[in-house]
Design a protein around this motif. Structure first.
Motif, short mmCIF file in Angstrom:
data_model
loop_
_atom_site.label_atom_id
_atom_site.label_comp_id
_atom_site.label_asym_id
_atom_site.label_seq_id
_atom_site.Cartn_x
_atom_site.Cartn_y
_atom_site.Cartn_z
N ASP A 149 -22.02 32.74 1.92
CA ASP A 149 -21.18 32.13 2.98
C ASP A 149 -20.29 31.05 2.39
O ASP A 149 -19.12 30.92 2.78
N GLY A 205 -28.28 29.41 8.10
CA GLY A 205 -28.78 30.58 7.37
C GLY A 205 -29.73 30.17 6.26
O GLY A 205 -30.74 30.83 6.01
N LYS A 220 -22.93 27.60 9.98
CA LYS A 220 -23.65 28.87 9.87
C LYS A 220 -24.44 28.96 8.57
O LYS A 220 -25.57 29.48 8.54
N SER A 221 -23.84 28.46 7.47
CA SER A 221 -24.51 28.51 6.17
C SER A 221 -25.78 27.68 6.18
O SER A 221 -26.82 28.10 5.67
N ASP A 256 -18.21 27.70 9.42
CA ASP A 256 -18.86 28.43 8.34
C ASP A 256 -19.96 27.58 7.70
O ASP A 256 -21.06 28.09 7.34
#
Length: 279
Positions: free
Chosen positions: A256, A231, A227-228, A224
């Motif tokens: 997130d 992002g 991904k954050s 996560d």
């Protein structure tokens, strides 16, 4: 046949079977030969006793014959001196001695006859013993040869008791070897599958599941976070290019990050509950 009769018959048959197996023909033949030798010795002793007795009678006969000559001489002397009475007495004693001599001669003749018979028996027995000795040695040689041949055949065919024991030992060794090989193969399979490590580990199934769950949670959080970050980078590029979206203020959390924090708190709560149940 009554019970006692049958029992006695069975016992006799068993004993006879045992004796037959224990009997050694060589020893039996030697014993029989010794018995015949003892019998021959008894016959020889009997001949010697008869010979001794005959010699005694012959000595007594010679003494009587000497007395006969003495009495005959006494009778002559008495006749020369005109003493018929003394001559008669001397002749009477001479007659008595001659009668005794006749009796001794008959006894001596009987002893000689017995002696000759014993000597004949002794010769026959001795001949039989010599023949038996020859047959005995021949039979012993045949038996020993047959026994040696039987031992060789038993050794070659494995029919002997020792070979049977060796065969059973080999069979047991093969069975134990196969069992050990199967055990080693099973342990290899357990080790390759990881079951063996779990079996020797001091952790319980619950501890391993919790550890795996914690590992999975850490991996999820890291994913996560990755991904954050990716992002946020894309969001900044979009803002710079369009200038239509405001940058977030310092200290504000992204969506997130918020979701990751919530998931982590839920996992921690579940872990605590599981630990309390385990305790």
């Amino acid at each position: 046949m009554g019970i006692l009769s049958r029992t006695s018959y069975i016992i006799r048959s068993k004993v006879n079977s045992l004796l037959n197996r224990a009997e050694d023909p060589g020893e039996t033949l030697d014993y029989s030969y010794e018995q015949l030798q003892d019998e021959l010795q008894n016959v020889k002793q009997g001949i010697a006793d008869l010979t001794t007795q005959k010699k005694r009678l012959e000595i007594q006969k010679r003494r009587l014959e000497e007395n006969v000559e003495k009495h005959n001489e006494q009778a002559r002397q008495a006749v020369e001196q005109d003493r018929d009475d003394l001559a008669r007495r001397a002749l009477e004693k001479k007659k008595q001695k001659m009668n005794q001599i006749e009796g001794l001669e008959q006894q001596i003749a009987d002893l000689e006859k017995k002696q000759d018979g014993l000597i004949e028996q002794k010769n026959q027995l001795q001949q039989q013993i010599e023949e038996f000795r020859t047959r005995k040695e021949t039979m012993k040689a045949r038996y020993e040869a047959a026994e040696a041949s039987a031992r060789v055949n038993e050794a070659m065919t494995g029919a002997g008791e020792e070979m049977e024991d060796i065969s059973r030992t080999i069979e047991r060794a093969e069975e134990q070897t196969e069992e050990m090989e199967a055990r080693a193969s099973a342990l290899d399979e357990l080790r390759e599958s990881g079951a063996l490590d779990n079996a020797v580990s001091d952790q319980s199934d619950l501890d391993r599941e919790l550890e795996q769950l914690s590992t999975d949670s850490a991996v999820d959080r890291e994913l996560d976070t990755l991904k954050s970050e990716m992002g946020d980078g894309e969001s900044e590029e979009t803002t710079e290019s369009t200038d239509s979206v405001d940058e977030p203020a310092d200290g504000d959390m992204s969506l997130d990050d918020l979701e990751a924090e919530v998931a982590e708190s839920e996992v921690d709560s579940e872990l605590e509950e599981l630990k309390e149940e385990d305790n």
